[in-house]
Scaffold this active site. Structure first.
Site, PDB file in Angstrom:
ATOM      1  CE1 TYR A 141      -3.764   2.499   1.191  1.00 10.30           C
ATOM      2  CE2 TYR A 141      -1.904   3.525   2.305  1.00 10.30           C
ATOM      3  CZ  TYR A 141      -3.203   3.583   1.844  1.00 10.30           C
ATOM      4  OH  TYR A 141      -3.939   4.724   2.026  1.00 10.30           O
TER       5      TYR A 141
ATOM      6  CD  GLU B  11      -6.161   4.827  -0.612  1.00  6.49           C
ATOM      7  OE1 GLU B  11      -6.098   4.628   0.607  1.00  6.49           O
ATOM      8  OE2 GLU B  11      -7.234   4.941  -1.230  1.00  6.49           O
TER       9      GLU B  11
END
Length: 424
Positions: A145, A234
């Site tokens: 991530y 993101e």
């Protein structure tokens, strides 16, 4: 866009604090379809899956010929979450499909394109699917991530990373905070080689070749973040593939609406047909509008006041029908247009006006209320609470209008009167 999902991840508490700041849907924001975000990533050198877009069944074969993979992902391109578990108006199940059969790809496209997809985030009528993305599937060895976002606490951008990608990052922050790395960034220098190397090592890219690829991805993500005036980029997940590549499989990008004058070409990408018509109409008059499921229409000035108003309505047993912020520099005509948009919603049974006049003059609001009530021949109850600049003059205007306007001295009283009006 929307939507904003970035988080500070030092702890679950701080994460949720940032989520409140960044994940609000009360502000108008640019929302792009998935393939458009992937195009932005690709243009800045970020590695993404090869993909093709189909907007006409006659082009499906030629689109598929551009791709060569052992497995394909077919995704309906709509601005709604839960696509995979959605269903179409023709009975076809799922807005996301995975198949190794090239012929099956065309069948899936036929069942999606031109049909309405219903998910947990759409209305009961769903959204018309006008574009399909066909992408080459990748064989994932590991998921990580990465997120770059503007953070008020740090007075600038931060880089957030975790080796536990592909899952709910808030849960990771709460249950395994050691798996979260937060790096404040200098807006002028961004992500340099040292930062990128340190973060890629934390993410688990130990192999020298893979680490170098991860470093490039991180630096290119920073380039994208700056080039498009993003509030958030993101990537979840940023994956390591079995054939030793580093690829951004899914991306969420949030944009700074204040930079629209610099990013006109980017903002032109938004598909107005995907928007709630009321939201699009409100935007024409520089109003912030978000539709909800309740029956009390809310007209306020300021996002914070709007959130407080909706909370107190719920606390008193009611349900807001919308979020409508007229802003601090509102003019009388904007108040009129706001009333028009609210009154045209059949779900709205009462309108609650809650205005604190700081920059805005309460008399401007009062005049707009009176004009709208008369010209629109408002037939539903209207509850008004005004406070601040020239409030006494405004209250006198409302009184002298002889209109059936219910007034309140504070927000709690206004909310109670609005909820009571619905039940009458």
């Amino acid at each position: 866009m929307l939507r904003f999902t970035s988080r500070r991840l030092c702890s679950a508490q701080l994460l949720n604090k940032t989520a409140t700041k960044v994940d609000n849907k009360h502000a108008r924001s640019l929302n792009l379809l998935e393939y458009q975000s992937k195009e932005l990533l690709r243009d800045c050198g970020v590695s993404v899956q090869n993909f093709a877009i189909v907007d006409d069944l006659s082009k499906a074969n030629s689109a598929l010929e551009q791709l060569h993979a052992s497995e394909y992902v077919i995704k309906a391109q709509v601005l709604a979450g839960g696509r995979g578990k959605g269903w179409f108006d023709n009975g076809f199940k799922g807005g996301v499909h995975l198949t190794k059969d090239r012929k099956a790809v065309l069948d899936v496209v036929k069942n999606m394109l031109g049909h309405r997809l219903i998910t947990k985030q759409t209305s009961k009528d769903g959204i018309l699917v006008q574009k399909i993305m066909i992408a080459e599937s990748v064989s994932i060895a590991r998921e990580t991530y990465v997120c770059i976002l503007m953070d008020r606490t740090h007075n600038g951008p931060v880089l957030i990373a975790s080796p536990s990608g592909g899952m709910d990052i808030e849960s990771v922050a709460e249950n395994s905070p050691s798996l979260i790395k937060t790096v404040p960034l200098d807006i002028y220098f961004g992500i340099d080689d040292d930062i990128a190397r340190d973060v890629s090592d934390f993410l688990g890219f130990k192999d020298p070749d893979l680490q170098q690829k991860a470093i490039c991805e991180l630096k290119n993500l920073w380039k994208l973040f700056v080039d498009i005036d993003a509030l958030q980029v993101e990537i979840n997940p940023l994956v390591e593939t079995t054939d030793k590549r580093v690829i951004a499989v899914d991306a969420k990008i949030s944009f700074d609406d204040n930079a629209q004058f610099r990013q006109q070409d980017l903002f032109k990408l938004e598909d107005g047909e995907e928007k709630d018509p009321r939201e699009a109409e409100a935007a024409r008059f520089n109003l912030n509008y978000i539709g909800m499921d309740g029956d009390i229409g809310c007209l306020v000035n300021g996002a914070g006041l709007a959130m407080a108003t909706m909370d107190i309505i719920k606390l008193n047993g009611g349900a807001p029908a919308n979020f409508l912020d007229v802003g601090g520099n509102v003019k009388e005509d904007q108040v009129y247009q706001a009333f028009r948009i609210l009154s045209e919603d059949p779900k709205v049974k009462v309108i609650l006006v809650n205005v604190f006049g700081g920059i805005v003059n309460c008399t401007t609001i009062a005049k707009g209320i009176i004009s709208a009530s008369k010209n629109l021949k408002l037939k539903i109850p209207l509850v008004v609470r005004l406070e601040g600049t020239n409030v006494e003059e405004a209250k006198q205007l409302v009184k002298d209008s002889n209109l059936q306007i219910v007034t309140a001295t504070d927000l709690d009283e206004a909310a109670k009167k609005a909820v009571h009006s619905v039940s009458m």
